[in-house]
Design an enzyme around this catalytic site. Structure first.
Site, PDB file in Angstrom:
ATOM      1  CB  CYS A 230      13.955  60.542  56.069  1.00  0.00           C
ATOM      2  SG  CYS A 230      12.261  61.113  55.882  1.00  0.00           S
TER       3      CYS A 230
ATOM      4  CG  ASP B 288      52.641  44.582  45.913  1.00  0.00           C
ATOM      5  OD1 ASP B 288      52.198  43.559  45.367  1.00  0.00           O
ATOM      6  OD2 ASP B 288      52.724  45.701  45.350  1.00  0.00           O
TER       7      ASP B 288
END
Length: 476
Positions: free
Chosen positions: A23, A426
């Site tokens: 699981c 940037d």
């Protein structure tokens, strides 16, 4: 596992020795006794040990481990290449060649890290692809087997029975009526919550190259160039999954298309780990609390993103789109899109190798930069694929004419998938830093951002979000 924390789905798998079922950690079933539990680092390892997938929690369909994208070592690079289908196309020797190691070294490392070798990992992926096709299409099982990559219908039947404890026909009956339209595969792409779709889809929509990408009816759509053909994908954000529709010319590309879409949307990230660290900075904390779960918009093709990064040097988002659109119209392969306005695939470096630089409406220096990049990609001097060595790619990009830190780090963030890529030069990042009272020189901001490692690419998303730019908002 006892807290059923979905954040750890895909990190590891739990198994019950008495039932022989494995699981995901968040399985809603009753937890077994501790002495009956076993743990595995991958679904393939659990399957190889003789466990079958739980029918309730479907562990084979959980998000991938975030370590595969975060890490840059041999094992993580190999996992990214296996997800992209290299073992199915070129075998384990082809995988080893791409990584630059011997077959024995690759097998030993993967077995140590994931409890399974490359063949078992690829087999687990084929089983999941088969399940998707069984449950979402009406294709004959022979076609499902071929599309999922099985060499024979017998191997296909045996694998499905072994992994899911049901024959293919029973698996289809349990799934009910197929919902996909003819020629289209509809599926749900899971992710770890939370996920903020605003900057993710906003960025993709705002920078979309006409003909290759579009935002239509609340969904991002784009063309895909795949190993066996072409495709068109439609991705729509919902509260708990990404709705995905894939129209493929060859269903053998299904697993590769899904892998590239997950990579594009950064769906295997661990947003809780990212946000916990970034929120420790009192400057970023309000933005993390306001919109947790920001992802890094990436790419489906590293070479395409690198070319677009060069076209976007020192120009606006709109100008970069215009340059890319011209390139696509002149050199892109046409596609047919009955559902929208997509017209072309983005051109490959090989196609662009013979382009006439005089036809590019770019400054001479940027033409030289683009041609140098195309030559490096075509010759194989630079690898920007999913299994690329990030440090080597950075170094070789930086050696090309016209490649400064902004271009190299943009490619590292979006093409190479480096979660720690950073853009201190940037303009948007510097403007945000200045507005927030942070150091805004590249050197000063880099020093401050040391505390954000290894998640500086995500910090960039939060910094950009302080501005009012279309990349930060879902289109109306």
């Amino acid at each position: 596992m006892r807290s059923k924390d979905a954040r750890f789905d895909g990190w590891f798998f739990t198994a019950v020795r008495t039932t022989r079922i494995y699981c995901r950690p968040s399985c809603p079933g009753m937890p077994p006794k501790a002495e009956n539990m076993a743990f595995f680092p991958s679904a393939a390892a659990a399957q190889q040990a003789g466990y079958r997938a739980c029918k309730r929690c479907r562990p084979d369909a959980s998000p991938g481990s975030p370590q595969w994208n975060e890490r840059a070592d041999l094992a993580a690079r190999a996992m990214r290449l296996i997800a992209d289908g290299v073992v199915d196309r070129a075998g384990v020797p082809g995988l080893a060649a791409r990584l630059g190691y011997s077959v024995r070294q690759v097998e030993r490392q993967l077995l140590a890290e994931f409890g399974a070798g490359p063949l078992a990992l690829a087999r687990a992926q084929r089983a999941q692809t088969a399940r998707l096709l069984i449950e979402t299409t009406a294709l004959p099982m022979s076609e499902v087997a071929a599309a999922a990559g099985f060499g024979s219908i017998r191997t296909f039947n045996d694998t499905v029975r072994e992994v899911f404890a049901l024959p293919p026909t029973e698996l289809r009956l349990r799934a009910g009526r197929q919902v996909s339209s003819p020629g289209v595969i509809s599926l749900r792409l899971p992710f770890r919550e939370p996920l903020c779709p605003d900057n993710l889809f906003g960025h993709l929509a705002a920078t979309a190259v006409p003909g290759v990408e579009e935002w239509r009816d609340g969904a991002y759509r784009r063309t895909l160039r795949l190993p066996h053909g072409t495709g068109i994908v439609t991705l729509r954000p919902t509260a708990d999954h990404i709705a995905c529709q894939l129209a493929l010319t060859d269903l053998r590309d299904l697993a590769r298309a899904i892998s590239r879409c997950r990579r594009l949307l950064d769906l295997d990230a661990d947003p809780v780990a990212v946000d916990d660290l970034l929120a420790a900075d009192p400057v970023l904390a309000p933005y993390v609390r306001k919109d947790p779960g920001r992802r890094v918009p990436r790419t489906v093709d590293g070479a395409e993103m690198a070319i677009r990064a060069v076209l976007g040097q020192q120009v606006s988002t709109a100008a970069a789109r215009t340059h890319a659109a011209r390139l696509v119209l002149d050199h892109g392969d046409p596609v047919h899109d009955p559902a929208g306005g997509l017209t072309h695939l983005f051109p490959t470096p090989t196609t662009l190798a013979d382009l006439d630089p005089e036809r590019l409406a770019l400054p001479h220096a940027r033409r030289d930069t683009l041609l140098a990049l195309v030559h490096a990609l075509t010759s194989g001097a630079i690898d920007l694929g999913v299994g690329a060595d990030r440090d080597l790619a950075r170094a070789r990009l930086a050696a090309l004419p016209g490649f400064g830190p902004w271009t190299v780090e943009t490619i590292a963030m979006r093409a190479l998938g480096d979660p720690d890529a950073f853009l201190p030069g940037d303009l948007g990042v510097r403007a945000a830093a200045r507005a927030l009272g942070l150091p805004f020189s590249p050197a000063g901001l880099t020093a401050h951002a040391a505390a954000w490692r290894p998640w500086r690419a995500y910090a960039v998303q939060y910094l950009w979000a302080t501005g009012d730019h279309p990349v930060n908002h879902l289109p109306a």
